[in-house]
Design a protein around this motif. Structure first.
Motif, PDB file in Angstrom:
ATOM      1  N   ARG A 177      56.592  74.993   8.166  1.00  0.00           N
ATOM      2  CA  ARG A 177      57.895  75.418   8.688  1.00  0.00           C
ATOM      3  C   ARG A 177      58.185  76.856   8.261  1.00  0.00           C
ATOM      4  O   ARG A 177      58.648  77.669   9.052  1.00  0.00           O
ATOM      5  CB  ARG A 177      58.993  74.466   8.172  1.00  0.00           C
ATOM      6  N   ALA A 178      57.909  77.186   7.004  1.00  0.00           N
ATOM      7  CA  ALA A 178      58.131  78.540   6.499  1.00  0.00           C
ATOM      8  C   ALA A 178      57.178  79.538   7.147  1.00  0.00           C
ATOM      9  O   ALA A 178      57.507  80.719   7.292  1.00  0.00           O
ATOM     10  CB  ALA A 178      57.975  78.571   4.985  1.00  0.00           C
ATOM     11  N   ASN A 210      54.884  83.832  13.204  1.00  0.00           N
ATOM     12  CA  ASN A 210      55.430  83.534  14.513  1.00  0.00           C
ATOM     13  C   ASN A 210      54.680  82.392  15.208  1.00  0.00           C
ATOM     14  O   ASN A 210      54.314  82.484  16.372  1.00  0.00           O
ATOM     15  CB  ASN A 210      55.454  84.792  15.393  1.00  0.00           C
ATOM     16  N   VAL A 211      54.427  81.311  14.453  1.00  0.00           N
ATOM     17  CA  VAL A 211      53.784  80.124  15.015  1.00  0.00           C
ATOM     18  C   VAL A 211      54.843  79.052  15.240  1.00  0.00           C
ATOM     19  O   VAL A 211      55.933  79.112  14.690  1.00  0.00           O
ATOM     20  CB  VAL A 211      52.682  79.572  14.079  1.00  0.00           C
ATOM     21  N   LEU A 212      54.504  78.067  16.045  1.00  0.00           N
ATOM     22  CA  LEU A 212      55.422  76.975  16.320  1.00  0.00           C
ATOM     23  C   LEU A 212      55.632  76.175  15.038  1.00  0.00           C
ATOM     24  O   LEU A 212      54.691  75.674  14.448  1.00  0.00           O
ATOM     25  CB  LEU A 212      54.860  76.067  17.415  1.00  0.00           C
ATOM     26  N   PRO A 213      56.864  76.040  14.594  1.00  0.00           N
ATOM     27  CA  PRO A 213      57.107  75.362  13.317  1.00  0.00           C
ATOM     28  C   PRO A 213      57.143  73.847  13.437  1.00  0.00           C
ATOM     29  O   PRO A 213      57.231  73.289  14.524  1.00  0.00           O
ATOM     30  CB  PRO A 213      58.493  75.872  12.932  1.00  0.00           C
ATOM     31  N   VAL A 214      57.096  73.233  12.315  1.00  0.00           N
ATOM     32  CA  VAL A 214      57.394  71.813  12.217  1.00  0.00           C
ATOM     33  C   VAL A 214      58.885  71.689  12.496  1.00  0.00           C
ATOM     34  O   VAL A 214      59.677  72.498  12.014  1.00  0.00           O
ATOM     35  CB  VAL A 214      57.060  71.310  10.792  1.00  0.00           C
ATOM     36  N   ASN A 215      59.283  70.702  13.280  1.00  0.00           N
ATOM     37  CA  ASN A 215      60.712  70.596  13.562  1.00  0.00           C
ATOM     38  C   ASN A 215      61.467  70.068  12.347  1.00  0.00           C
ATOM     39  O   ASN A 215      60.916  69.386  11.487  1.00  0.00           O
ATOM     40  CB  ASN A 215      60.982  69.785  14.832  1.00  0.00           C
ATOM     41  N   ALA A 216      62.726  70.422  12.279  1.00  0.00           N
ATOM     42  CA  ALA A 216      63.560  70.058  11.135  1.00  0.00           C
ATOM     43  C   ALA A 216      63.742  68.546  11.028  1.00  0.00           C
ATOM     44  O   ALA A 216      63.869  68.018   9.918  1.00  0.00           O
ATOM     45  CB  ALA A 216      64.906  70.767  11.236  1.00  0.00           C
ATOM     46  N   ASP A 217      63.730  67.837  12.140  1.00  0.00           N
ATOM     47  CA  ASP A 217      63.827  66.374  12.094  1.00  0.00           C
ATOM     48  C   ASP A 217      62.641  65.752  11.369  1.00  0.00           C
ATOM     49  O   ASP A 217      62.791  64.739  10.682  1.00  0.00           O
ATOM     50  CB  ASP A 217      63.919  65.789  13.506  1.00  0.00           C
ATOM     51  N   ASP A 231      67.960  75.896   9.827  1.00  0.00           N
ATOM     52  CA  ASP A 231      67.880  74.648  10.584  1.00  0.00           C
ATOM     53  C   ASP A 231      67.588  73.453   9.691  1.00  0.00           C
ATOM     54  O   ASP A 231      68.153  72.374   9.881  1.00  0.00           O
ATOM     55  CB  ASP A 231      66.825  74.747  11.681  1.00  0.00           C
ATOM     56  N   THR A 232      66.696  73.620   8.712  1.00  0.00           N
ATOM     57  CA  THR A 232      66.427  72.503   7.802  1.00  0.00           C
ATOM     58  C   THR A 232      67.636  72.250   6.907  1.00  0.00           C
ATOM     59  O   THR A 232      67.920  71.105   6.560  1.00  0.00           O
ATOM     60  CB  THR A 232      65.168  72.719   6.952  1.00  0.00           C
TER      61      THR A 232
END
Length: 166
Positions: free
Chosen positions: A58-59, A65-72, A102-103
């Protein structure tokens, strides 16, 4: 992928891969199976590895600029860790919560006190702030605001729906 396959790979390598995280994030069935597995077989190190990998990925979005792990998904992993009832995990969940805005919004403060409000506040009071964020001050403010009232309802298994904790 099954929980058994994921756990077997983790046991053999002591790591969780980006592909593992993507599979957990994308598979409602795998999330549900992980939840049920942890209810029956506590495996704190396994869930810590998942949470740490998720927060690291996520960090990474800010760096590469990669697709992050979603906060959910981070909320879900925090919930699984909380099921272990270890007061020291309150700080691990706090670290996940403050990964980014978001997290911070997605990871409920109630997850920090899985081991009990008084026990957690006593533990957090002795901890240093992380990146300028003081878990004790924040949690104490939430306690005073009534955020920890009705925790028995918050932690009910019925809140786990469709592979997500709501």
């Amino acid at each position: 992928m099954t929980v058994e396959e994921l756990l077997s790979r983790y046991s053999a390598t002591n790591t969780i891969t980006e592909d593992d995280i993507a599979e957990i994030q994308d598979s409602e069935n795998l999330r549900w199976d992980l939840y049920n597995y942890i209810l029956l077989h506590k495996n704190r190190n396994f869930i810590l590895a998942i949470l740490h990998k998720m927060t690291k990925l996520r960090a990474k979005v800010w760096e590469e600029n990669v697709l992050p792990v979603n906060a959910d998904s981070i909320m879900f992993a925090s919930y699984l860790l909380g099921l272990h009832g270890q007061v020291e995990d309150s700080l691990e969940i706090w670290k996940a919560k403050i990964t980014d805005f978001d997290t911070h919004c997605a990871v409920d403060i109630e997850l920090i006190v899985f081991a009990g409000v008084d026990e957690t506040l006593t533990y957090l009071e002795k901890q240093e702030p992380i990146n300028g964020f003081d878990a004790f001050e924040y949690a104490t403010g939430c306690y005073k605001a009534g955020s920890f009232e009705g925790l028995e309802n918050y932690f009910k298994p019925e809140r786990f729906v469709h592979g997500y904790y709501h």
